[in-house]
Write a protein that holds these residues in place. Structure first.
Motif, PDB file in Angstrom:
ATOM      1  N   THR A  41      -9.316  -3.908  -4.587  1.00  0.00           N
ATOM      2  CA  THR A  41      -8.150  -4.754  -4.876  1.00  0.00           C
ATOM      3  C   THR A  41      -8.404  -5.787  -5.961  1.00  0.00           C
ATOM      4  N   ARG A  42      -9.690  -6.025  -6.270  1.00  0.00           N
ATOM      5  CA  ARG A  42     -10.089  -7.047  -7.248  1.00  0.00           C
ATOM      6  C   ARG A  42      -9.617  -8.446  -6.852  1.00  0.00           C
ATOM      7  N   ILE A  43      -9.610  -8.695  -5.540  1.00  0.00           N
ATOM      8  CA  ILE A  43      -9.253 -10.016  -5.007  1.00  0.00           C
ATOM      9  C   ILE A  43     -10.555 -10.717  -4.652  1.00  0.00           C
ATOM     10  N   GLY A  44     -10.677 -11.978  -5.051  1.00  0.00           N
ATOM     11  CA  GLY A  44     -11.889 -12.747  -4.781  1.00  0.00           C
ATOM     12  C   GLY A  44     -12.147 -12.922  -3.290  1.00  0.00           C
ATOM     13  N   PRO A  45     -13.408 -13.136  -2.919  1.00  0.00           N
ATOM     14  CA  PRO A  45     -13.798 -13.204  -1.506  1.00  0.00           C
ATOM     15  C   PRO A  45     -13.066 -14.269  -0.687  1.00  0.00           C
ATOM     16  N   GLU A  46     -12.891 -15.457  -1.240  1.00  0.00           N
ATOM     17  CA  GLU A  46     -12.205 -16.522  -0.487  1.00  0.00           C
ATOM     18  C   GLU A  46     -10.755 -16.157  -0.233  1.00  0.00           C
ATOM     19  N   ARG A  47     -10.098 -15.683  -1.271  1.00  0.00           N
ATOM     20  CA  ARG A  47      -8.685 -15.305  -1.138  1.00  0.00           C
ATOM     21  C   ARG A  47      -8.541 -14.113  -0.200  1.00  0.00           C
ATOM     22  N   LEU A  48      -9.436 -13.128  -0.318  1.00  0.00           N
ATOM     23  CA  LEU A  48      -9.389 -11.946   0.532  1.00  0.00           C
ATOM     24  C   LEU A  48      -9.587 -12.328   2.001  1.00  0.00           C
ATOM     25  N   THR A  49     -10.512 -13.228   2.259  1.00  0.00           N
ATOM     26  CA  THR A  49     -10.751 -13.684   3.632  1.00  0.00           C
ATOM     27  C   THR A  49      -9.493 -14.309   4.221  1.00  0.00           C
ATOM     28  N   ALA A  50      -8.817 -15.136   3.433  1.00  0.00           N
ATOM     29  CA  ALA A  50      -7.583 -15.779   3.901  1.00  0.00           C
ATOM     30  C   ALA A  50      -6.492 -14.735   4.157  1.00  0.00           C
ATOM     31  N   LEU A  51      -6.358 -13.775   3.249  1.00  0.00           N
ATOM     32  CA  LEU A  51      -5.349 -12.728   3.429  1.00  0.00           C
ATOM     33  C   LEU A  51      -5.642 -11.893   4.676  1.00  0.00           C
ATOM     34  N   LEU A  52      -6.896 -11.502   4.857  1.00  0.00           N
ATOM     35  CA  LEU A  52      -7.258 -10.692   6.022  1.00  0.00           C
ATOM     36  C   LEU A  52      -7.028 -11.460   7.321  1.00  0.00           C
ATOM     37  N   ARG A  53      -7.319 -12.748   7.320  1.00  0.00           N
ATOM     38  CA  ARG A  53      -7.066 -13.571   8.506  1.00  0.00           C
ATOM     39  C   ARG A  53      -5.575 -13.560   8.847  1.00  0.00           C
ATOM     40  N   MET A  54      -4.732 -13.752   7.840  1.00  0.00           N
ATOM     41  CA  MET A  54      -3.286 -13.756   8.067  1.00  0.00           C
ATOM     42  C   MET A  54      -2.800 -12.381   8.526  1.00  0.00           C
ATOM     43  N   LEU A  55      -3.284 -11.316   7.882  1.00  0.00           N
ATOM     44  CA  LEU A  55      -2.857  -9.963   8.240  1.00  0.00           C
ATOM     45  C   LEU A  55      -3.316  -9.583   9.648  1.00  0.00           C
ATOM     46  N   ARG A  56      -4.486 -10.054  10.050  1.00  0.00           N
ATOM     47  CA  ARG A  56      -4.954  -9.814  11.429  1.00  0.00           C
ATOM     48  C   ARG A  56      -4.084 -10.584  12.413  1.00  0.00           C
ATOM     49  N   ARG A  57      -3.826 -11.845  12.118  1.00  0.00           N
ATOM     50  CA  ARG A  57      -3.018 -12.681  13.012  1.00  0.00           C
ATOM     51  C   ARG A  57      -1.635 -12.081  13.233  1.00  0.00           C
ATOM     52  N   GLU A  58      -1.060 -11.512  12.190  1.00  0.00           N
ATOM     53  CA  GLU A  58       0.281 -10.938  12.280  1.00  0.00           C
ATOM     54  C   GLU A  58       0.273  -9.494  12.801  1.00  0.00           C
ATOM     55  N   GLY A  59      -0.915  -8.916  12.982  1.00  0.00           N
ATOM     56  CA  GLY A  59      -1.016  -7.569  13.538  1.00  0.00           C
ATOM     57  C   GLY A  59      -0.889  -6.440  12.536  1.00  0.00           C
ATOM     58  N   TYR A  60      -0.930  -6.755  11.235  1.00  0.00           N
ATOM     59  CA  TYR A  60      -0.824  -5.704  10.217  1.00  0.00           C
ATOM     60  C   TYR A  60      -2.132  -4.951  10.036  1.00  0.00           C
ATOM     61  N   VAL A  61      -3.264  -5.611  10.257  1.00  0.00           N
ATOM     62  CA  VAL A  61      -4.571  -4.945  10.232  1.00  0.00           C
ATOM     63  C   VAL A  61      -5.343  -5.386  11.469  1.00  0.00           C
ATOM     64  N   GLU A  62      -6.315  -4.577  11.849  1.00  0.00           N
ATOM     65  CA  GLU A  62      -7.216  -4.899  12.951  1.00  0.00           C
ATOM     66  C   GLU A  62      -8.633  -4.707  12.448  1.00  0.00           C
ATOM     67  N   GLN A  63      -9.534  -5.510  12.966  1.00  0.00           N
ATOM     68  CA  GLN A  63     -10.944  -5.365  12.619  1.00  0.00           C
ATOM     69  C   GLN A  63     -11.631  -4.655  13.778  1.00  0.00           C
ATOM     70  N   ILE A  64     -12.267  -3.522  13.482  1.00  0.00           N
ATOM     71  CA  ILE A  64     -12.918  -2.740  14.517  1.00  0.00           C
ATOM     72  C   ILE A  64     -14.366  -3.190  14.689  1.00  0.00           C
ATOM     73  N   ALA A  65     -15.053  -2.606  15.666  1.00  0.00           N
ATOM     74  CA  ALA A  65     -16.391  -3.059  16.072  1.00  0.00           C
ATOM     75  C   ALA A  65     -17.390  -3.152  14.921  1.00  0.00           C
ATOM     76  N   ASP A  66     -17.343  -2.224  13.977  1.00  0.00           N
ATOM     77  CA  ASP A  66     -18.329  -2.251  12.888  1.00  0.00           C
ATOM     78  C   ASP A  66     -17.937  -3.202  11.757  1.00  0.00           C
ATOM     79  N   GLY A  67     -16.833  -3.940  11.938  1.00  0.00           N
ATOM     80  CA  GLY A  67     -16.402  -4.907  10.938  1.00  0.00           C
ATOM     81  C   GLY A  67     -15.401  -4.375   9.931  1.00  0.00           C
ATOM     82  N   ALA A  68     -15.156  -3.067   9.956  1.00  0.00           N
ATOM     83  CA  ALA A  68     -14.187  -2.473   9.026  1.00  0.00           C
ATOM     84  C   ALA A  68     -12.760  -2.799   9.492  1.00  0.00           C
TER      85      ALA A  68
END
Length: 115
Positions: A41-68
């Protein structure tokens, strides 16, 4: 249908980044790591972390046991006609819960049938 990766416009920048993350996660059937997401995606690590946190909170993505990351239930419901009624019920229930909490009393929904 994949989105074209045009230079983002300022007001829509966050939405475009979130869509790029979702597209990348959805293309992977076994999950995608945050390092892979950053590379694709070419998104920087800080911004990506924030996006993933929001997407997880809203249920759009899930983080599985291996971190993927894999697609979440909210994304699945969004694209599924079968779950539209369930989604509507959940939104209505959420609204009724908020109303109940704000007025401090029971709130009921009934259906009027003319007949």
């Amino acid at each position: 249908m994949a989105l074209k990766h045009e230079p983002p416009t300022t007001p829509h920048h966050s939405a475009q980044e979130a869509l790029r993350v979702l597209e990348t996660v959805a293309r992977s059937s076994t999950g995608v790591t945050d390092a892979d997401l950053a590379r694709h995606t070419r998104i920087g690590p800080e911004r990506l972390t924030a996006l993933l946190r929001m997407l997880r909170r809203e249920g759009y993505v899930e983080q599985i046991a291996d971190g993927a990351y894999v697609t979440g239930e909210t994304l699945a419901r969004l694209g599924s006609a079968h779950h539209r009624e369930q989604t509507l019920r959940e939104k209505l229930q959420h609204t009724l819960d908020r109303l109940r909490d704000s007025v401090g009393a029971a709130v009921y929904m009934s259906r009027y049938v003319d007949g």
